[in-house]
Write an enzyme that holds these catalytic residues in place. Sequence first.
Site, PDB file in Angstrom:
ATOM      1  N   HIS A  23      -5.797  -0.182   0.355  1.00 24.48           N
ATOM      2  CA  HIS A  23      -4.996  -0.791  -0.711  1.00 24.48           C
ATOM      3  C   HIS A  23      -5.588  -0.617  -2.119  1.00 24.48           C
ATOM      4  O   HIS A  23      -5.601  -1.548  -2.918  1.00 24.48           O
ATOM      5  CB  HIS A  23      -4.795  -2.274  -0.410  1.00 24.48           C
ATOM      6  CG  HIS A  23      -3.871  -2.552   0.750  1.00 24.48           C
ATOM      7  ND1 HIS A  23      -2.882  -1.693   1.160  1.00 24.48           N
ATOM      8  CD2 HIS A  23      -3.796  -3.628   1.592  1.00 24.48           C
ATOM      9  CE1 HIS A  23      -2.238  -2.210   2.189  1.00 24.48           C
ATOM     10  NE2 HIS A  23      -2.771  -3.374   2.484  1.00 24.48           N
ATOM     11  N   HIS A  46       3.508  -6.022  -1.345  1.00 23.74           N
ATOM     12  CA  HIS A  46       2.911  -6.631  -0.154  1.00 23.74           C
ATOM     13  C   HIS A  46       3.373  -8.075   0.054  1.00 23.74           C
ATOM     14  O   HIS A  46       2.566  -8.963   0.349  1.00 23.74           O
ATOM     15  CB  HIS A  46       1.393  -6.546  -0.244  1.00 23.74           C
ATOM     16  CG  HIS A  46       0.688  -6.461   1.070  1.00 23.74           C
ATOM     17  ND1 HIS A  46       0.893  -7.367   2.087  1.00 23.74           N
ATOM     18  CD2 HIS A  46      -0.205  -5.560   1.552  1.00 23.74           C
ATOM     19  CE1 HIS A  46       0.138  -7.034   3.115  1.00 23.74           C
ATOM     20  NE2 HIS A  46      -0.536  -5.939   2.825  1.00 23.74           N
ATOM     21  N   GLU A  62       6.070  -3.187   4.352  1.00 25.99           N
ATOM     22  CA  GLU A  62       5.555  -2.491   3.171  1.00 25.99           C
ATOM     23  C   GLU A  62       6.086  -1.061   3.184  1.00 25.99           C
ATOM     24  O   GLU A  62       5.602  -0.237   3.968  1.00 25.99           O
ATOM     25  CB  GLU A  62       4.026  -2.492   3.199  1.00 25.99           C
ATOM     26  CG  GLU A  62       3.395  -3.867   3.307  1.00 25.99           C
ATOM     27  CD  GLU A  62       2.028  -3.827   4.010  1.00 25.99           C
ATOM     28  OE1 GLU A  62       1.123  -3.141   3.522  1.00 25.99           O
ATOM     29  OE2 GLU A  62       1.867  -4.494   5.050  1.00 25.99           O
TER      30      GLU A  62
HETATM   31  C1  GLA Z   1      -1.839  -4.119   5.445  1.00 18.19           C
HETATM   32  C2  GLA Z   1      -2.787  -3.542   6.422  1.00 18.19           C
HETATM   33  C3  GLA Z   1      -3.356  -4.630   7.259  1.00 18.19           C
HETATM   34  C4  GLA Z   1      -4.039  -5.657   6.391  1.00 18.19           C
HETATM   35  C5  GLA Z   1      -3.062  -6.170   5.362  1.00 18.19           C
HETATM   36  C6  GLA Z   1      -3.732  -7.067   4.374  1.00 18.19           C
HETATM   37  O1  GLA Z   1      -0.695  -4.495   6.028  1.00 18.19           O
HETATM   38  O2  GLA Z   1      -2.211  -2.538   7.227  1.00 18.19           O
HETATM   39  O3  GLA Z   1      -4.264  -4.113   8.189  1.00 18.19           O
HETATM   40  O4  GLA Z   1      -5.142  -5.074   5.758  1.00 18.19           O
HETATM   41  O5  GLA Z   1      -2.480  -5.118   4.671  1.00 18.19           O
HETATM   42  O6  GLA Z   1      -4.473  -8.077   4.977  1.00 18.19           O
END
Ligand code: GLA
Length: 367
Positions: A119, A193, A331
């Site tokens: 991220h 997100h 997402e």
């Molecule tokens: C995304 C990732 C997850 C986790 C979340 C945040 O969805 O794929 O593994 O890291 O973000 O907690």
Amino acid sequence: MTTLAPIGATPQPGSTTRKSFGKTPDGQPVDLYVLTNKSGAEASITNYGGAVVSLKVPDRNGKLADVALGYDTAGGYVNDKAYFGAIVGRYGNRIGHAQFVLDGKTYTLAKNNGENSLHGGIKGFNKAVWTAKILSTEGGQSLELSYLSKDGEEGFPGNLKVSVIYTWTDADALQVEYSATTDKETVVNLTSHSYFNLAGQSSGDILGHLLMIQAEKFTPVDADLIPTGELRDVAGTPFDFRKATAIGARIDQDDGQLKLGGGYDHNFVLRRSADPVESLAARVVEPTTGRVMEVWTTEPGVQFYTGNFLDGKTAGKGGVAYPRRSAFCLETQHFPDSPNQPKFPSVVLKPGERYHTITTYKFSIEK
Ligand code: GLA
């Protein structure tokens, strides 16, 4: 038409108001923008991380509830590790070994998820203060957020100028329009997100929500949640959501991929119509309230994540804790680790090109 009410005014239907949301640790003021559509449904967005703070939408009896997880102040977002509601970038999801090669050059990123980059790195776009501008729009309320991610930030090449326009329409749809340009070849993968619970945030788990995802295939992962490169058929697996199925119906099945994710934490390969038109990616129904959310996108993939890392330890809005699987994320994105996966759709952005994607979350009810 957007009207801007004075700071601190009570939100009125068909208006956007701005109020103080606190300060960053280094003293920068942060605001909360409350976008109220003509029917009184409301989307609140902060310029800290561009996060969607709340989404108040009606159930089948017209009762509004906040269906997004988040925090009451900027401080909550400063400390957040779950990316609640945030704009994620420069690269949403994982890049294996925090490394990629572009134009013959190896770029090394910060490792913030085991050996990998997640991220956008240690200080991703979710930790930036964005410049906000209220736009005049027909049929809804719009807020433009801009951010300059400098050449070398978190290891990524190129000055990247990013704009995200949120539009909260009078038909209860939240449209997110992402644009970016660069002055050096780079990789970009932006997403939002938000964590949703259509029964209302802090109202238990999401296992009874019915989910449909328009995907024949998904991208299986290794123990680090990095795609192996395979596109696997969902048919005959717990990843088959082509027909609406309860999220919890198969989540604890003895399945290798579910075990690796601690539940669902996987990228689905979306069925596409002609690019770059927005197509339906997923539809979620919460049977007790009748709330429905559809996700439409121009993106080729969607990460379906069932809040497996939520642990009920962090206090969210109103001081409530958010336990494991008390929300889900959809997402929209290019596939994880695409910079290292030549067979996945490209995430490379070159000078002179414009990155442009649109994702819309459409809320409605089913009787
Ligand atoms: C995304 C990732 C997850 C986790 C979340 C945040 O969805 O794929 O593994 O890291 O973000 O907690």
